[in-house]
Motif scaffolding. Structure first.
Motif, short mmCIF file in Angstrom:
data_model
loop_
_atom_site.label_atom_id
_atom_site.label_comp_id
_atom_site.label_asym_id
_atom_site.label_seq_id
_atom_site.Cartn_x
_atom_site.Cartn_y
_atom_site.Cartn_z
N LEU A 46 31.77 37.50 34.48
CA LEU A 46 32.61 38.11 35.43
C LEU A 46 32.45 39.78 35.53
N HIS A 47 32.12 40.33 34.59
CA HIS A 47 31.86 41.71 34.49
C HIS A 47 30.49 42.11 35.35
N HIS A 48 29.56 41.27 35.24
CA HIS A 48 28.07 41.48 35.99
C HIS A 48 28.69 41.13 37.60
N GLN A 49 29.47 40.07 37.80
CA GLN A 49 29.81 39.90 39.27
C GLN A 49 30.72 41.07 39.79
N LEU A 50 31.69 41.43 39.15
CA LEU A 50 32.47 42.57 39.28
C LEU A 50 31.54 43.74 39.66
N ARG A 51 30.71 44.22 38.90
CA ARG A 51 29.87 45.10 38.92
C ARG A 51 28.94 45.15 40.12
N ALA A 52 28.40 44.05 40.74
CA ALA A 52 27.65 43.73 41.68
C ALA A 52 28.57 44.09 43.04
N MET A 53 29.79 43.83 42.90
CA MET A 53 30.61 44.15 44.06
C MET A 53 31.14 45.53 44.16
N VAL A 54 31.60 45.81 43.12
CA VAL A 54 32.53 47.27 42.77
C VAL A 54 31.92 47.85 41.64
N PRO A 55 30.79 48.76 41.68
CA PRO A 55 30.06 49.22 40.43
C PRO A 55 31.09 50.02 39.53
N GLY A 56 32.02 50.56 40.16
CA GLY A 56 32.96 51.64 39.34
C GLY A 56 34.27 51.00 39.24
N TYR A 57 34.36 49.84 39.36
CA TYR A 57 35.53 49.05 38.95
C TYR A 57 36.43 49.51 37.51
N ARG A 58 37.45 49.58 37.48
CA ARG A 58 38.25 50.12 36.36
C ARG A 58 39.16 49.14 35.83
N LEU A 59 38.95 48.69 34.59
CA LEU A 59 39.68 47.48 33.77
C LEU A 59 41.32 48.20 33.65
N VAL A 60 42.36 47.66 33.86
CA VAL A 60 43.45 48.06 33.89
C VAL A 60 44.06 47.41 32.43
N ASP A 61 43.82 45.95 32.39
CA ASP A 61 44.28 45.25 31.40
C ASP A 61 43.57 44.03 31.14
N LEU A 62 43.26 43.68 30.01
CA LEU A 62 42.55 42.30 29.60
C LEU A 62 43.01 41.63 28.61
N GLY A 63 43.45 40.54 28.34
CA GLY A 63 44.20 39.86 27.17
C GLY A 63 44.51 38.43 27.46
N GLU A 64 44.93 37.75 26.67
CA GLU A 64 45.38 36.30 26.60
C GLU A 64 46.98 36.47 26.69
N LYS A 65 47.34 35.45 27.65
CA LYS A 65 48.82 35.16 27.80
C LYS A 65 48.92 33.70 28.15
N PHE A 66 50.01 32.94 27.55
CA PHE A 66 50.49 31.55 27.92
C PHE A 66 48.84 30.74 27.77
N GLY A 67 48.08 31.07 26.83
CA GLY A 67 46.72 30.36 26.46
C GLY A 67 45.71 30.62 27.54
N GLY A 68 45.63 31.69 28.41
CA GLY A 68 45.00 31.85 29.29
C GLY A 68 44.23 33.25 29.35
N LEU A 69 43.18 33.29 29.97
CA LEU A 69 42.72 34.99 30.04
C LEU A 69 43.54 35.60 31.02
N ARG A 70 43.89 36.88 30.95
CA ARG A 70 44.34 37.77 32.07
C ARG A 70 43.66 38.95 32.19
N VAL A 71 43.14 39.03 33.25
CA VAL A 71 42.26 40.34 33.74
C VAL A 71 42.75 41.13 34.75
N HIS A 72 43.15 42.31 34.70
CA HIS A 72 43.79 43.26 35.95
C HIS A 72 42.65 44.45 36.14
#
Length: 135
Positions: free
Chosen positions: A33-59
């Protein structure tokens, strides 16, 4: 008053800097996911990353991106996490301890489910920790 105009601009926090907030079974998924995001938007900023209700949550925040493409990538990664054991990366599903009707949900494979249900496995700072069996 000091002149901050020459101060280095901090780099945005991205997935690798926060990957230890979830288990090792999701690390490969996060790397992709990181490599895919960097290819599209090199300067993306991670707001939140964690687990919730058993699944990954990325903002993320992404300047100059329409949002639809990054949202599609993130949604696909979150869906994949709900089929991938957070402990070991094997195929898994969202379950509760001992498959109780209520309780903490985590995506686990059959092997890790038994150990997690018995409180012999946990994730601490992105690493699996096991507890010795109680005698």
């Amino acid at each position: 008053m000091p002149d901050h105009s020459t101060a280095p601009v901090p780099q945005p926090v991205q997935i690798p800097e926060r990957a230890d907030t979830v288990g090792p079974g999701w690390q490969e998924l996060l790397g992709r996911l990181h490599h895919q995001l960097r290819a599209m938007v090199p300067g993306y900023r991670l707001v939140d990353l964690g687990e919730k209700f058993g699944g990954l949550r990325v903002h993320v925040e992404s300047v100059g991106d329409d949002g639809d493409a990054t949202r599609t990538l993130i949604t696909a990664a979150e869906a994949e996490s709900m089929r991938t054991c957070e402990f070991c990366g094997a195929p898994g599903r969202v379950r509760t301890r001992e498959d109780a009707s209520r309780g903490w949900r985590k995506t686990v494979c059959d092997t890790c489910h038994g150990l997690w249900s018995a409180h012999h496995l946990m994730i601490v700072n992105g690493a699996v920790r096991g507890r010795p069996s109680e005698a």
